[in-house]
Design an enzyme around this catalytic site. Structure first.
Site, PDB file in Angstrom:
ATOM      1  N   ASN A 102       1.212  -1.427  -0.333  1.00 24.15           N
ATOM      2  CA  ASN A 102       0.124   0.028   0.400  1.00 24.15           C
ATOM      3  C   ASN A 102       0.890   1.332  -0.269  1.00 24.15           C
ATOM      4  O   ASN A 102       2.064   1.368   0.649  1.00 24.15           O
ATOM      5  CB  ASN A 102      -0.934  -0.002   1.504  1.00 24.15           C
ATOM      6  CG  ASN A 102      -1.599  -1.428   1.261  1.00 24.15           C
ATOM      7  OD1 ASN A 102      -2.262  -2.055   0.114  1.00 24.15           O
ATOM      8  ND2 ASN A 102      -2.020  -1.169   2.417  1.00 24.15           N
ATOM      9  N   HIS A 119       6.121  -0.106  -2.791  1.00 24.48           N
ATOM     10  CA  HIS A 119       5.330   0.520  -3.494  1.00 24.48           C
ATOM     11  C   HIS A 119       5.447   2.165  -3.097  1.00 24.48           C
ATOM     12  O   HIS A 119       4.976   3.130  -4.294  1.00 24.48           O
ATOM     13  CB  HIS A 119       4.337  -0.001  -4.349  1.00 24.48           C
ATOM     14  CG  HIS A 119       4.160  -1.359  -4.701  1.00 24.48           C
ATOM     15  ND1 HIS A 119       3.321  -1.941  -4.086  1.00 24.48           N
ATOM     16  CD2 HIS A 119       5.226  -1.842  -5.445  1.00 24.48           C
ATOM     17  CE1 HIS A 119       3.320  -2.990  -5.606  1.00 24.48           C
ATOM     18  NE2 HIS A 119       4.190  -2.985  -5.996  1.00 24.48           N
ATOM     19  N   GLY A 187      -5.129  -8.912   3.608  1.00 27.54           N
ATOM     20  CA  GLY A 187      -5.896  -8.295   2.450  1.00 27.54           C
ATOM     21  C   GLY A 187      -5.721  -8.122   0.883  1.00 27.54           C
ATOM     22  O   GLY A 187      -5.098  -7.376   0.645  1.00 27.54           O
ATOM     23  N   ASN A 213      -7.868 -12.834   4.390  1.00 27.93           N
ATOM     24  CA  ASN A 213      -8.643 -12.363   3.263  1.00 27.93           C
ATOM     25  C   ASN A 213     -10.091 -13.008   3.452  1.00 27.93           C
ATOM     26  O   ASN A 213     -10.410 -14.146   3.784  1.00 27.93           O
ATOM     27  CB  ASN A 213      -7.766 -12.368   1.971  1.00 27.93           C
ATOM     28  CG  ASN A 213      -6.689 -12.189   1.576  1.00 27.93           C
ATOM     29  OD1 ASN A 213      -6.516 -11.389   1.785  1.00 27.93           O
ATOM     30  ND2 ASN A 213      -5.274 -12.885   0.931  1.00 27.93           N
ATOM     31  N   ALA A 232     -10.476  -7.788   7.476  1.00 29.33           N
ATOM     32  CA  ALA A 232      -8.647  -7.432   8.067  1.00 29.33           C
ATOM     33  C   ALA A 232      -9.162  -7.018   9.518  1.00 29.33           C
ATOM     34  O   ALA A 232      -8.577  -7.067  10.702  1.00 29.33           O
ATOM     35  CB  ALA A 232      -8.187  -6.673   8.038  1.00 29.33           C
TER      36      ALA A 232
END
Ligand SMILES: [Zn+2]
Length: 244
Positions: A102, A119, A187, A213, A232
């Site tokens: 995220n 990321h 997740g 999940n 979650a």
């Protein structure tokens, strides 16, 4: 499900070094839309509109998208029970490292200290000219694109399509996966490389893989020891309660 919650609580109590791999699913309850899948940004946009090439070509146009689709939702977002559950596991000296796909910065906002952002993060911007960093919440967007005090255009401190994931993030997450004795996968279906290899590295080094999940994923059959199916926040709350 009760049995699986108890099993996870017991496994966590026995673990000494827990790592977590998280993805968009943990932030949905904070009102942040995922990129992929149902309701995701890629249902409405071509991912190339968010690419670095597009930003260089037409910074104002792409920045308007950033403000609407990323800055505004992220400025409003607060950590949810899923994030807070991971903070509790760190406070109990179980969880050592979070590897997240995220870009929302919510793990740090919740209070976790060691977060590897595969990321990058939208919580920070950096100047394309002098590389000075700015906290996104404090960036003045009365003029688009926002600029650095040097006049350079700001860009999100994220890894865009066509950019490479920082070598340090890859190295550190491989190490965290190899060192842990239990990995929580929360997740994320972990289908996107190179994050997808992380649970496999943990498993090959003898770690238990506990998946949280809302539905089955490619990990469920091949990698995970077990899947606790649910959101979650709810699942994390129940696990932490069962540990008490
Ligand atoms: Zn600058």
């Amino acid at each position: 499900m009760d049995d699986l919650i108890r099993r996870a609580a017991k496994d966590l109590a026995a673990a000494r070094n827990v790592a977590a791999l998280t993805g968009a699913g943990i932030s949905i309850e904070s009102g942040i839309p995922p990129f992929r899948g149902k309701g995701g940004l890629w249902e409405r946009y071509d991912p190339m509109e968010f690419a670095i090439d597009a930003l260089m070509r037409d910074p104002a146009k792409v920045w308007k998208l950033f403000v609407k689709e990323l800055k505004e939702p992220l400025d409003r977002a607060k950590p949810n029970e899923g994030h807070k559950g991971l903070v509790k596991l760190e406070a109990r000296d179980k969880l050592k490292t979070i590897i997240t796909q995220n870009i929302d910065g919510l793990h740090q906002a919740a209070g976790n200290t060691d977060v590897i952002e595969y990321h990058g993060t939208f919580a920070w911007q950096r100047c394309m000219d002098c590389h000075k960093k700015y906290e996104t919440r404090k960036v003045d967007i009365s003029e688009i694109p926002p600029r650095c005090e040097c006049g350079g255009i700001l860009r999100p401190n994220i890894v865009f399509f066509g950019e490479t994931i920082p070598a340090q993030a890859i190295r550190r997450s491989r190490q965290a996966a190899a060192d842990c004795d239990l990995m929580l996968v929360v997740g994320t279906s972990a289908v996107v490389q190179p994050a997808a290899m992380i649970p496999g590295i943990a498993k090959d080094n003898g770690a238990k893989i506990v998946e949280i999940n809302p539905e089955r994923t490619p990990l469920t059959d091949d990698i995970s020891d077990y899947l606790i199916m649910g959101g979650a926040g709810e699942v994390m709350n129940r696990i932490v309660a069962a540990m008490d």
